[in-house]
Write an enzyme that holds these catalytic residues in place. Sequence first.
Site, short mmCIF file in Angstrom:
data_model
loop_
_atom_site.label_atom_id
_atom_site.label_comp_id
_atom_site.label_asym_id
_atom_site.label_seq_id
_atom_site.Cartn_x
_atom_site.Cartn_y
_atom_site.Cartn_z
N SER A 25 0.84 -1.20 0.00
CA SER A 25 0.00 0.00 0.00
C SER A 25 0.88 1.25 0.00
O SER A 25 1.64 1.46 -0.94
CB SER A 25 -0.96 -0.06 1.20
OG SER A 25 -2.01 0.87 1.04
N ASP B 244 -10.05 -5.60 -3.03
CA ASP B 244 -9.41 -4.56 -2.21
C ASP B 244 -10.31 -3.32 -2.17
O ASP B 244 -10.63 -2.75 -3.21
CB ASP B 244 -8.05 -4.23 -2.85
CG ASP B 244 -7.20 -3.32 -1.99
OD1 ASP B 244 -7.73 -2.37 -1.40
OD2 ASP B 244 -5.98 -3.56 -1.96
N HIS C 154 -7.29 -6.11 0.96
CA HIS C 154 -6.11 -5.28 1.26
C HIS C 154 -5.36 -5.77 2.49
O HIS C 154 -4.39 -5.15 2.91
CB HIS C 154 -6.59 -3.83 1.48
CG HIS C 154 -5.52 -2.79 1.31
ND1 HIS C 154 -4.91 -2.54 0.10
CD2 HIS C 154 -4.96 -1.91 2.17
CE1 HIS C 154 -4.02 -1.57 0.24
NE2 HIS C 154 -4.02 -1.17 1.48
#
EC number: 3.1.2.12
Lengths: 291, 291
Positions: free
Chosen positions: A153, A229, A262
Amino acid sequence: MHSDQTSLELLSQHHCFGGWQKRYRHRSEVLNCEMIFAIYLPPQAEKGTVPVLWWLSGLTCTDENFVTKAGAQRLAARLGMAIVCPDTSPRGTDLPGEHDSYDFGSGAGFYVNATEAPWASHYRMYDYVTTELPALTRAHFPVNGREAISGHSMGGHGALVCALKQPGRYDAVSAFAPIVNPMDCPWGIKALSGYLGEDRSGWQAWDACALVASGISTQPLFVDQGLADNFLTEQLRPERLEQVCHEHGHTLHLRRHADYDHSYFFIASFINDHLRYHARHLGLTPEPADA
Amino acid sequence: MHSDQTSLELLSQHHCFGGWQKRYRHRSEVLNCEMIFAIYLPPQAEKGTVPVLWWLSGLTCTDENFVTKAGAQRLAARLGMAIVCPDTSPRGTDLPGEHDSYDFGSGAGFYVNATEAPWASHYRMYDYVTTELPALTRAHFPVNGREAISGHSMGGHGALVCALKQPGRYDAVSAFAPIVNPMDCPWGIKALSGYLGEDRSGWQAWDACALVASGISTQPLFVDQGLADNFLTEQLRPERLEQVCHEHGHTLHLRRHADYDHSYFFIASFINDHLRYHARHLGLTPEPADA
């Protein structure tokens, strides 16, 4: 006097897959505060030197998330790879608004060198993770000088930027669900505005898509992205990296994974592919088949 | 009306190694409160039924520690094994002193059926993990009825006791750093006094060493113990299990591991050996070599 700069305080150590998972505190001159980082030393580090994989974590994380949740030590121990996990921002400071939001300030350093007051006096995470902490690592641990970098990320953004800005510095780079175009997503705009100011011309040096377009580096990119995600369409937008790599002939191996989100369950599911990718580029021999 | 007894509320789900890591809330009649548990469903559960490994966690843990830290899903997905992680005590209650210490009350149910007031009205974790939750699991998930059990520390005690009390119920049992003789260690004496009262004759039914001596079960025991475990000499004392197994001809495979401590880094390092052990006894075929 360099003693404060280079001394490490061991906070914890756990035997793990025949190696050691350790946690240290040290004084960072670059960040002007005390910092904590984690290092996994595989069994091979007892007898010789090993390469290092740098892992940059995402928003709200510390040095601990990857260490406890990714399950990377199992294969790192077989491959003979150290893994260093820095924290995600300066700590122990108390700048105005620093702790008010999850996506700016503490836990959200974005791996840039801030130019705006008051952040510039502490938020220099790029220099910290690419220069100061590597020097400390080389001074204190049996590492062989070869390095690769990955992250998740915000840390995926960090890994891509660190590698693309410095051709030849890392033997390989990969990312999980990276923020590929911070210049044009809410998280990135907030962070770059705050740390670098409103003049967007200065943002390009910290944007993976812009860096690919600049042609500074030709290093191949390996990216995994989950299709479940929550941040896929607003913040991450891997199709933008795909597009710019296509336009500029930059090699990108982008894998899209149905149903993965995620979380660290996604990272754990595919971390071995990344470790093996980095191992290959770091000159490590393939591990025995059974793991 | 059985609807409340058997309804499950899905709290979260994450795709993980091709399967699903899920978390549910439900009303427990046995514990007289709402409870949360976690289940890992391997990819094989999409097309058929799979056996279950029960994982009982230690003091202060919830359903989450093993799920996030042990790294068990990787191999469970290859073997085709579901893993259910119950919480470690009733929750949402507020009995006198229930939340005052880490080793009694909430987070410390010790997998017994309490007989003393006020605990007896909630603290029946043995019935919960051996009867109520298995029935719920069979009602809601594609499981094939074969079960094995393992756990850590207080949960290692729980696993040993659950198996030793019920010959033939579990296809295999193992433990990491279990409390093998709660009748005679500080943690156990505190817990058994509180939940069962001061009459120690009733404690033997909840003590692995006493159960081995009783000869109820001949099921082999597989135990891993770290030698750098802070609780080794005062609380765990695996030599007592070794001694009683030796005296009674009970098969025990006890492995002592230098340098390993009581943490999940120890569990992660050896969990695959336990998963393979359970898989063998659960009738699963060996996984492909590469993991």
